[in-house]
Design a protein around this motif. Sequence first.
Motif, PDB file in Angstrom:
ATOM      1  N   SER A 190     -20.778 -36.512  -4.565  1.00 31.04           N
ATOM      2  CA  SER A 190     -20.617 -37.893  -4.111  1.00 31.04           C
ATOM      3  C   SER A 190     -21.962 -38.488  -3.735  1.00 31.04           C
ATOM      4  N   SER A 191     -22.011 -39.827  -3.621  1.00 32.99           N
ATOM      5  CA  SER A 191     -23.257 -40.480  -3.234  1.00 32.99           C
ATOM      6  C   SER A 191     -23.690 -40.027  -1.846  1.00 32.99           C
ATOM      7  N   GLN A 192     -22.729 -39.728  -0.981  1.00 33.06           N
ATOM      8  CA  GLN A 192     -23.072 -39.260   0.357  1.00 33.06           C
ATOM      9  C   GLN A 192     -23.777 -37.914   0.265  1.00 33.06           C
ATOM     10  N   GLU A 193     -23.282 -37.019  -0.586  1.00 31.86           N
ATOM     11  CA  GLU A 193     -23.908 -35.717  -0.747  1.00 31.86           C
ATOM     12  C   GLU A 193     -25.305 -35.848  -1.313  1.00 31.86           C
ATOM     13  N   VAL A 194     -25.498 -36.755  -2.262  1.00 40.00           N
ATOM     14  CA  VAL A 194     -26.820 -36.973  -2.839  1.00 40.00           C
ATOM     15  C   VAL A 194     -27.782 -37.406  -1.748  1.00 40.00           C
ATOM     16  N   GLY A 233     -32.430 -35.798   1.822  1.00 43.04           N
ATOM     17  CA  GLY A 233     -32.948 -36.114   3.131  1.00 43.04           C
ATOM     18  C   GLY A 233     -33.072 -37.591   3.437  1.00 43.04           C
ATOM     19  N   ILE A 234     -32.346 -38.413   2.743  1.00 39.86           N
ATOM     20  CA  ILE A 234     -32.376 -39.845   2.987  1.00 39.86           C
ATOM     21  C   ILE A 234     -31.317 -40.172   4.030  1.00 39.86           C
ATOM     22  N   GLN A 235     -31.714 -40.931   5.049  1.00 37.01           N
ATOM     23  CA  GLN A 235     -30.717 -41.370   6.017  1.00 37.01           C
ATOM     24  C   GLN A 235     -29.812 -42.368   5.319  1.00 37.01           C
ATOM     25  N   GLN A 236     -28.528 -42.111   5.357  1.00 37.77           N
ATOM     26  CA  GLN A 236     -27.577 -42.957   4.632  1.00 37.77           C
ATOM     27  C   GLN A 236     -27.314 -44.243   5.404  1.00 37.77           C
ATOM     28  N   THR A 237     -27.788 -45.329   4.857  1.00 38.50           N
ATOM     29  CA  THR A 237     -27.551 -46.651   5.418  1.00 38.50           C
ATOM     30  C   THR A 237     -26.654 -47.401   4.448  1.00 38.50           C
ATOM     31  N   THR A 254     -28.613 -47.911   1.332  1.00 34.59           N
ATOM     32  CA  THR A 254     -28.691 -46.702   0.503  1.00 34.59           C
ATOM     33  C   THR A 254     -27.395 -46.505  -0.262  1.00 34.59           C
ATOM     34  N   LYS A 255     -26.265 -46.670   0.419  1.00 38.08           N
ATOM     35  CA  LYS A 255     -24.963 -46.535  -0.242  1.00 38.08           C
ATOM     36  C   LYS A 255     -24.839 -47.542  -1.385  1.00 38.08           C
ATOM     37  N   GLU A 256     -25.254 -48.773  -1.118  1.00 35.89           N
ATOM     38  CA  GLU A 256     -25.168 -49.831  -2.128  1.00 35.89           C
ATOM     39  C   GLU A 256     -26.040 -49.498  -3.332  1.00 35.89           C
ATOM     40  N   LEU A 257     -27.247 -49.025  -3.078  1.00 35.07           N
ATOM     41  CA  LEU A 257     -28.156 -48.661  -4.162  1.00 35.07           C
ATOM     42  C   LEU A 257     -27.586 -47.525  -4.995  1.00 35.07           C
ATOM     43  N   LEU A 258     -27.105 -46.473  -4.335  1.00 40.51           N
ATOM     44  CA  LEU A 258     -26.560 -45.321  -5.062  1.00 40.51           C
ATOM     45  C   LEU A 258     -25.332 -45.711  -5.884  1.00 40.51           C
ATOM     46  N   GLU A 259     -24.470 -46.538  -5.315  1.00 40.73           N
ATOM     47  CA  GLU A 259     -23.277 -46.958  -6.045  1.00 40.73           C
ATOM     48  C   GLU A 259     -23.658 -47.837  -7.229  1.00 40.73           C
ATOM     49  N   ALA A 260     -24.578 -48.759  -7.021  1.00 40.46           N
ATOM     50  CA  ALA A 260     -24.970 -49.677  -8.092  1.00 40.46           C
ATOM     51  C   ALA A 260     -25.627 -48.937  -9.256  1.00 40.46           C
ATOM     52  N   LEU A 261     -26.342 -47.864  -8.961  1.00 38.56           N
ATOM     53  CA  LEU A 261     -27.070 -47.144 -10.003  1.00 38.56           C
ATOM     54  C   LEU A 261     -26.367 -45.861 -10.433  1.00 38.56           C
ATOM     55  N   SER A 262     -25.097 -45.719 -10.079  1.00 37.28           N
ATOM     56  CA  SER A 262     -24.346 -44.518 -10.437  1.00 37.28           C
ATOM     57  C   SER A 262     -24.006 -44.462 -11.923  1.00 37.28           C
ATOM     58  N   SER A 263     -23.964 -45.588 -12.580  1.00 40.56           N
ATOM     59  CA  SER A 263     -23.624 -45.646 -13.999  1.00 40.56           C
ATOM     60  C   SER A 263     -24.862 -45.402 -14.869  1.00 40.56           C
ATOM     61  N   THR A 304     -32.858 -62.111 -15.984  1.00 43.64           N
ATOM     62  CA  THR A 304     -34.228 -62.187 -15.502  1.00 43.64           C
ATOM     63  C   THR A 304     -34.462 -61.068 -14.491  1.00 43.64           C
ATOM     64  N   PRO A 305     -35.523 -60.283 -14.713  1.00 46.36           N
ATOM     65  CA  PRO A 305     -35.835 -59.235 -13.728  1.00 46.36           C
ATOM     66  C   PRO A 305     -36.338 -59.861 -12.431  1.00 46.36           C
ATOM     67  N   THR A 306     -36.159 -59.121 -11.349  1.00 47.08           N
ATOM     68  CA  THR A 306     -36.643 -59.545 -10.036  1.00 47.08           C
ATOM     69  C   THR A 306     -37.477 -58.414  -9.444  1.00 47.08           C
ATOM     70  N   ARG A 307     -38.008 -58.645  -8.277  1.00 46.41           N
ATOM     71  CA  ARG A 307     -38.749 -57.584  -7.588  1.00 46.41           C
ATOM     72  C   ARG A 307     -37.829 -56.392  -7.349  1.00 46.41           C
ATOM     73  N   GLU A 308     -36.559 -56.667  -7.071  1.00 47.23           N
ATOM     74  CA  GLU A 308     -35.594 -55.600  -6.831  1.00 47.23           C
ATOM     75  C   GLU A 308     -35.350 -54.765  -8.097  1.00 47.23           C
ATOM     76  N   THR A 309     -35.490 -55.388  -9.266  1.00 50.50           N
ATOM     77  CA  THR A 309     -35.365 -54.639 -10.532  1.00 50.50           C
ATOM     78  C   THR A 309     -36.430 -53.556 -10.571  1.00 50.50           C
ATOM     79  N   ASP A 310     -37.660 -53.945 -10.289  1.00 52.44           N
ATOM     80  CA  ASP A 310     -38.764 -52.981 -10.300  1.00 52.44           C
ATOM     81  C   ASP A 310     -38.592 -51.925  -9.217  1.00 52.44           C
ATOM     82  N   ASP A 311     -38.139 -52.348  -8.035  1.00 49.45           N
ATOM     83  CA  ASP A 311     -37.904 -51.385  -6.947  1.00 49.45           C
ATOM     84  C   ASP A 311     -36.859 -50.356  -7.355  1.00 49.45           C
ATOM     85  N   ALA A 312     -35.763 -50.824  -7.965  1.00 52.17           N
ATOM     86  CA  ALA A 312     -34.693 -49.913  -8.400  1.00 52.17           C
ATOM     87  C   ALA A 312     -35.206 -48.965  -9.474  1.00 52.17           C
TER      88      ALA A 312
END
Length: 116
Positions: free
Chosen positions: A2-6, A11-15, A18-27, A97-105
């Motif tokens: 699960s994303s929580q286990e990842v 060692g990432i504190q789950q915020t 973080t949950k949103e990022l992991l879920e969005a990039l799970s595919s 259109t890419p954004t700064r968040e695209t590059d961050d992800a």
Amino acid sequence: MSSQEVAVDVGIQQTDATKELLEALSSPRRRHLIHALSDQPGPVTVEELAEEIYRRESEAGESTHPQQIATSLHHLHLPKLATREFLEYDSARKEVTPTRETDDASRVLVSAGFHD
């Protein structure tokens, strides 16, 4: 796993972020999409992205027709990532259109071992 286990394993504190990022990039398709879009200097059409994702998925041993990829991008993946502000999507013009968040992800994916 699960994303929580990842999150716990690396060692990432789950915020909520973080949950949103992991879920969005799970595919895998969304990961290919983020990498493909981060390589673009500006707006790109859904069809252009679909062709690039087709190339990337083919290299990974997957085979889906580019038109099917474009359809899934338009109806599922792009709206999901746009809602979370990982990119900007004009559904009427079918332009992304890419954004700064695209590059961050993309950097997060690379650091987590998901290279393009």
